[in-house]
Write a protein that holds these residues in place. Structure first.
Motif, PDB file in Angstrom:
ATOM      1  N   PRO A   1       9.307  -2.163  -8.602  1.00 57.29           N
ATOM      2  CA  PRO A   1       9.699  -1.543  -7.336  1.00 57.29           C
ATOM      3  C   PRO A   1       9.616  -0.023  -7.420  1.00 57.29           C
ATOM      4  CG  PRO A   1      11.635  -2.242  -8.520  1.00 57.29           C
ATOM      5  CD  PRO A   1      10.463  -2.772  -9.289  1.00 57.29           C
ATOM      6  N   PRO A   2       9.566   0.661  -6.281  1.00 58.27           N
ATOM      7  CA  PRO A   2       9.600   2.124  -6.284  1.00 58.27           C
ATOM      8  C   PRO A   2      10.880   2.636  -6.936  1.00 58.27           C
ATOM      9  CG  PRO A   2       8.956   1.300  -4.130  1.00 58.27           C
ATOM     10  CD  PRO A   2       9.411   0.123  -4.923  1.00 58.27           C
ATOM     11  N   SER A   3      10.851   3.858  -7.392  1.00 55.90           N
ATOM     12  CA  SER A   3      11.982   4.421  -8.138  1.00 55.90           C
ATOM     13  C   SER A   3      13.261   4.467  -7.310  1.00 55.90           C
ATOM     14  CB  SER A   3      11.630   5.825  -8.630  1.00 55.90           C
ATOM     15  OG  SER A   3      11.298   6.677  -7.540  1.00 55.90           O
ATOM     16  N   PHE A   4      13.154   4.649  -5.994  1.00 51.47           N
ATOM     17  CA  PHE A   4      14.365   4.736  -5.177  1.00 51.47           C
ATOM     18  C   PHE A   4      15.079   3.391  -5.068  1.00 51.47           C
ATOM     19  CE2 PHE A   4      10.876   4.032  -2.120  1.00 51.47           C
ATOM     20  CZ  PHE A   4      11.320   2.890  -1.465  1.00 51.47           C
TER      21      PHE A   4
ATOM     22  N   VAL B   1       7.676  -2.962   0.720  1.00 47.38           N
ATOM     23  CA  VAL B   1       8.023  -4.294   0.251  1.00 47.38           C
ATOM     24  C   VAL B   1       7.655  -5.335   1.298  1.00 47.38           C
ATOM     25  CG1 VAL B   1      10.382  -4.291   1.206  1.00 47.38           C
ATOM     26  CG2 VAL B   1       9.878  -5.668  -0.835  1.00 47.38           C
ATOM     27  N   ASP B   2       7.302  -6.519   0.823  1.00 49.77           N
ATOM     28  CA  ASP B   2       7.265  -7.689   1.685  1.00 49.77           C
ATOM     29  C   ASP B   2       8.615  -8.376   1.518  1.00 49.77           C
ATOM     30  OD1 ASP B   2       4.723  -7.199   2.540  1.00 49.77           O
ATOM     31  OD2 ASP B   2       3.765  -8.780   1.355  1.00 49.77           O
ATOM     32  N   GLY B   3       9.457  -8.232   2.513  1.00 46.87           N
ATOM     33  CA  GLY B   3      10.809  -8.754   2.426  1.00 46.87           C
ATOM     34  C   GLY B   3      11.724  -8.002   3.366  1.00 46.87           C
ATOM     35  N   VAL B   4      12.930  -7.714   2.911  1.00 46.90           N
ATOM     36  CA  VAL B   4      13.937  -7.067   3.744  1.00 46.90           C
ATOM     37  C   VAL B   4      14.435  -5.802   3.060  1.00 46.90           C
ATOM     38  CG1 VAL B   4      16.150  -7.320   4.945  1.00 46.90           C
ATOM     39  CG2 VAL B   4      14.638  -9.308   4.656  1.00 46.90           C
ATOM     40  N   SER B   5      14.386  -4.690   3.771  1.00 43.33           N
ATOM     41  CA  SER B   5      14.864  -3.403   3.281  1.00 43.33           C
ATOM     42  C   SER B   5      16.169  -3.048   3.987  1.00 43.33           C
ATOM     43  CB  SER B   5      13.804  -2.327   3.545  1.00 43.33           C
ATOM     44  OG  SER B   5      14.328  -1.027   3.301  1.00 43.33           O
ATOM     45  N   ILE B   6      17.190  -2.668   3.227  1.00 44.46           N
ATOM     46  CA  ILE B   6      18.489  -2.284   3.787  1.00 44.46           C
ATOM     47  C   ILE B   6      18.742  -0.828   3.411  1.00 44.46           C
ATOM     48  CG2 ILE B   6      20.966  -2.790   3.870  1.00 44.46           C
ATOM     49  CD1 ILE B   6      20.213  -5.638   2.859  1.00 44.46           C
ATOM     50  N   THR B   7      18.914   0.018   4.423  1.00 43.08           N
ATOM     51  CA  THR B   7      19.023   1.460   4.202  1.00 43.08           C
ATOM     52  C   THR B   7      20.059   2.061   5.144  1.00 43.08           C
ATOM     53  OG1 THR B   7      17.248   1.883   5.798  1.00 43.08           O
ATOM     54  CG2 THR B   7      16.619   1.677   3.473  1.00 43.08           C
ATOM     55  N   TYR B   8      20.310   3.361   4.959  1.00 44.17           N
ATOM     56  CA  TYR B   8      21.099   4.138   5.915  1.00 44.17           C
ATOM     57  C   TYR B   8      20.448   5.507   6.051  1.00 44.17           C
ATOM     58  CZ  TYR B   8      23.118   6.773   1.986  1.00 44.17           C
ATOM     59  OH  TYR B   8      23.284   7.572   0.888  1.00 44.17           O
ATOM     60  N   GLY B   9      20.756   6.190   7.146  1.00 47.94           N
ATOM     61  CA  GLY B   9      20.209   7.522   7.358  1.00 47.94           C
ATOM     62  C   GLY B   9      18.772   7.489   7.849  1.00 47.94           C
ATOM     63  N   MET B  10      18.278   8.662   8.212  1.00 45.13           N
ATOM     64  CA  MET B  10      16.910   8.803   8.700  1.00 45.13           C
ATOM     65  C   MET B  10      16.306  10.084   8.148  1.00 45.13           C
ATOM     66  SD  MET B  10      16.231   6.145  10.586  1.00 45.13           S
ATOM     67  CE  MET B  10      14.805   6.646  11.528  1.00 45.13           C
ATOM     68  N   SER B  11      14.984  10.041   7.945  1.00 43.62           N
ATOM     69  CA  SER B  11      14.183  11.210   7.557  1.00 43.62           C
ATOM     70  C   SER B  11      14.743  11.986   6.364  1.00 43.62           C
ATOM     71  CB  SER B  11      14.015  12.128   8.770  1.00 43.62           C
ATOM     72  OG  SER B  11      13.376  11.436   9.811  1.00 43.62           O
ATOM     73  N   PRO B  12      14.788  11.466   5.195  1.00 47.48           N
ATOM     74  CA  PRO B  12      14.364  10.105   4.870  1.00 47.48           C
ATOM     75  C   PRO B  12      15.525   9.122   4.930  1.00 47.48           C
ATOM     76  CG  PRO B  12      14.796  11.283   2.856  1.00 47.48           C
ATOM     77  CD  PRO B  12      15.071  12.246   3.970  1.00 47.48           C
ATOM     78  N   ARG B  13      15.171   7.867   4.927  1.00 43.34           N
ATOM     79  CA  ARG B  13      16.183   6.840   4.769  1.00 43.34           C
ATOM     80  C   ARG B  13      16.731   6.872   3.340  1.00 43.34           C
ATOM     81  NH1 ARG B  13      12.202   4.654   8.183  1.00 43.34           N
ATOM     82  NH2 ARG B  13      13.034   3.612  10.054  1.00 43.34           N
TER      83      ARG B  13
ATOM     84  N   SER C   1       0.803  -1.217   0.000  1.00 43.32           N
ATOM     85  CA  SER C   1       0.000   0.000   0.000  1.00 43.32           C
ATOM     86  C   SER C   1       0.839   1.271   0.000  1.00 43.32           C
ATOM     87  CB  SER C   1      -0.918   0.012   1.227  1.00 43.32           C
ATOM     88  OG  SER C   1      -0.146  -0.078   2.423  1.00 43.32           O
ATOM     89  N   SER C   2       2.166   1.165   0.069  1.00 41.26           N
ATOM     90  CA  SER C   2       3.011   2.355   0.164  1.00 41.26           C
ATOM     91  C   SER C   2       4.173   2.268  -0.812  1.00 41.26           C
ATOM     92  CB  SER C   2       3.556   2.511   1.588  1.00 41.26           C
ATOM     93  OG  SER C   2       4.471   3.589   1.662  1.00 41.26           O
ATOM     94  N   THR C   3       4.624   3.424  -1.250  1.00 44.04           N
ATOM     95  CA  THR C   3       5.839   3.495  -2.074  1.00 44.04           C
ATOM     96  C   THR C   3       6.897   4.362  -1.394  1.00 44.04           C
ATOM     97  OG1 THR C   3       4.926   5.383  -3.291  1.00 44.04           O
ATOM     98  CG2 THR C   3       4.586   3.176  -4.227  1.00 44.04           C
ATOM     99  N   SER C   4       6.721   4.625  -0.108  1.00 45.58           N
ATOM    100  CA  SER C   4       7.662   5.447   0.656  1.00 45.58           C
ATOM    101  C   SER C   4       8.751   4.571   1.259  1.00 45.58           C
ATOM    102  CB  SER C   4       6.935   6.203   1.765  1.00 45.58           C
ATOM    103  OG  SER C   4       7.861   6.778   2.674  1.00 45.58           O
ATOM    104  N   ILE C   5       9.982   5.026   1.180  1.00 44.68           N
ATOM    105  CA  ILE C   5      11.094   4.268   1.752  1.00 44.68           C
ATOM    106  C   ILE C   5      10.979   4.163   3.262  1.00 44.68           C
ATOM    107  CG2 ILE C   5      12.636   6.254   2.054  1.00 44.68           C
ATOM    108  CD1 ILE C   5      14.934   4.405   1.145  1.00 44.68           C
ATOM    109  N   ASP C   6      10.260   5.088   3.892  1.00 43.45           N
ATOM    110  CA  ASP C   6      10.097   5.072   5.343  1.00 43.45           C
ATOM    111  C   ASP C   6       8.913   4.236   5.789  1.00 43.45           C
ATOM    112  OD1 ASP C   6      12.298   6.772   5.993  1.00 43.45           O
ATOM    113  OD2 ASP C   6      11.133   8.488   5.304  1.00 43.45           O
TER     114      ASP C   6
END
Length: 349
Positions: free
Chosen positions: A261-264, A221-233, A212-217
């Motif tokens: 997948p979302p563009s990011f 995804v149903d799965g595992v997201s790997i990111t760095y940083g906050m607001s936004p990731r 239901s969302s395309t926001s990185i925050d």
């Protein structure tokens, strides 16, 4: 704290200046004005009372040999000792590799962005095909963390829950619609490349990117997201799970019917399904390990064409300082879908 290269530069400058001083003081230009015969036999002294040309040549040859030996020894000591003692820490494992490409995997001293000096495990073997991700990635990675539930002495990190099913030891989310977050500490080290790998299993009806969302925050995804940083990731990599291997709305994008997948995310993701059937149940699909590039099924064959799987490497646009975050996400309750993690590894450079 000077790096090994800087320390070598300082040493060589001091050495050259000292050598010039000694030559000026101890090798006079006008041999007729001094008696430099100490320790020489009569046959080694000319009519002016100084060493013969042959003796001077022998002296200078010996000096040259000693100088070359000193320089070689100093260079070897300074480069190979980088990171091996607390008083000479490296800025990164990659710097140690550049100083000595024969360095062996093990504990080394490093200095982080705050000036703290401590030991990390540096890995110098070519554990993935780095150049296929980016030509600037070389050997020399700091080991961050790892999990291998095949090792019965290891436990699931908090807040993940333990699952023992079908002979598999796994870690799963085990809570309602949400992402569960794990911090992967980077110890204050500066880095530009993140590499790693992950292995797991589908539980229930994971929907890949059909959320239901395309926001990185949020739950993209149903799965595992790997990111760095906050607001936004900021995105590093995604491991997604499709409901079926066959073409369906909730399957992986490689089926041509699955949502992109979302563009990011871009192309920095892997997506597989463990369900080869035409319907789903709330069970652990234990017969198909995910993200290994194997057993994808005919409709999802292109999900398995990346020969780097399960490894990922992402070289960021610039060097950063900050922890990595791993989130296990599903947009429905755990009695409908979940993710069973078996192992993961993380490295930075």
């Amino acid at each position: 704290m000077p790096s090994g290269k800087h320390a070598l530069s300082v040493f060589m400058t001091k050495f050259v200046l000292t050598a010039v001083f000694l030559l000026i003081v101890y090798v006079p230009r006008n041999y007729s004005r001094v008696q430099c015969t100490y320790g020489l036999a009569p046959t080694q002294i000319n009519s002016a009372g100084c060493p013969t040309k042959g003796q001077l040549d022998a002296i200078f040859n010996q000096i040259n040999s000693n100088v070359n030996s000193i320089i070689s020894t100093a260079f070897s000591c300074l480069t190979t000792s980088l990171g091996s003692v607390k008083s000479n820490p490296a800025n990164s494992c990659q710097e140690i590799y550049f100083a000595n490409s024969s360095s062996q995997t093990g504990l080394y001293w490093v200095i982080n962005s705050t000036g703290a000096v401590f030991q990390v495990t540096c890995r110098f073997d070519r554990f993935a095909n780095f150049s296929s991700f980016n030509s600037n990635i070389t050997n020399g990675f700091a080991v961050l963390t790892s999990l291998n539930m095949n090792d019965t002495t290891q436990q699931c990190p908090t807040p993940l829950k333990y699952l023992n099913s079908s002979g598999l030891r796994l870690c799963y989310k085990g809570v309602a619609t949400s992402c569960v977050s794990l911090t992967v500490p980077t110890f204050g080290l500066s880095y530009q490349t993140v590499c790693g790998k992950m292995a797991g299993y589908e539980i229930g009806s994971d929907d890949a990117f059909q959320t239901s969302s395309t926001s990185i925050d949020s739950l993209y995804v149903d799965g595992v997201s790997i990111t760095y940083g906050m607001s936004p990731r900021r995105h590093i990599w995604t491991y997604a799970i499709g409901v079926y291997q066959r073409a369906a709305v909730y399957s992986c994008p490689c089926t041509a019917t699955g949502k992109a997948p979302p563009s990011f995310v871009g192309t920095n993701y892997y997506c597989e399904s463990g369900n080869s059937g035409s319907s789903w149940s709330n069970v652990l699909y234990s017969g198909n390990l995910l993200w290994d590039g194997k057993n994808c099924g005919s409709a999802s064959a292109s999900c398995c064409t990346n020969q780097n799987q399960p490894w990922f490497c992402n070289r960021l646009n610039a060097s950063i300082v900050g922890d990595v975050e791993m989130r296990i996400c599903t947009d429905e309750a755990t009695n409908n879908e979940d993710v069973g993690l078996q192992s993961f590894e993380f490295y930075i450079q």
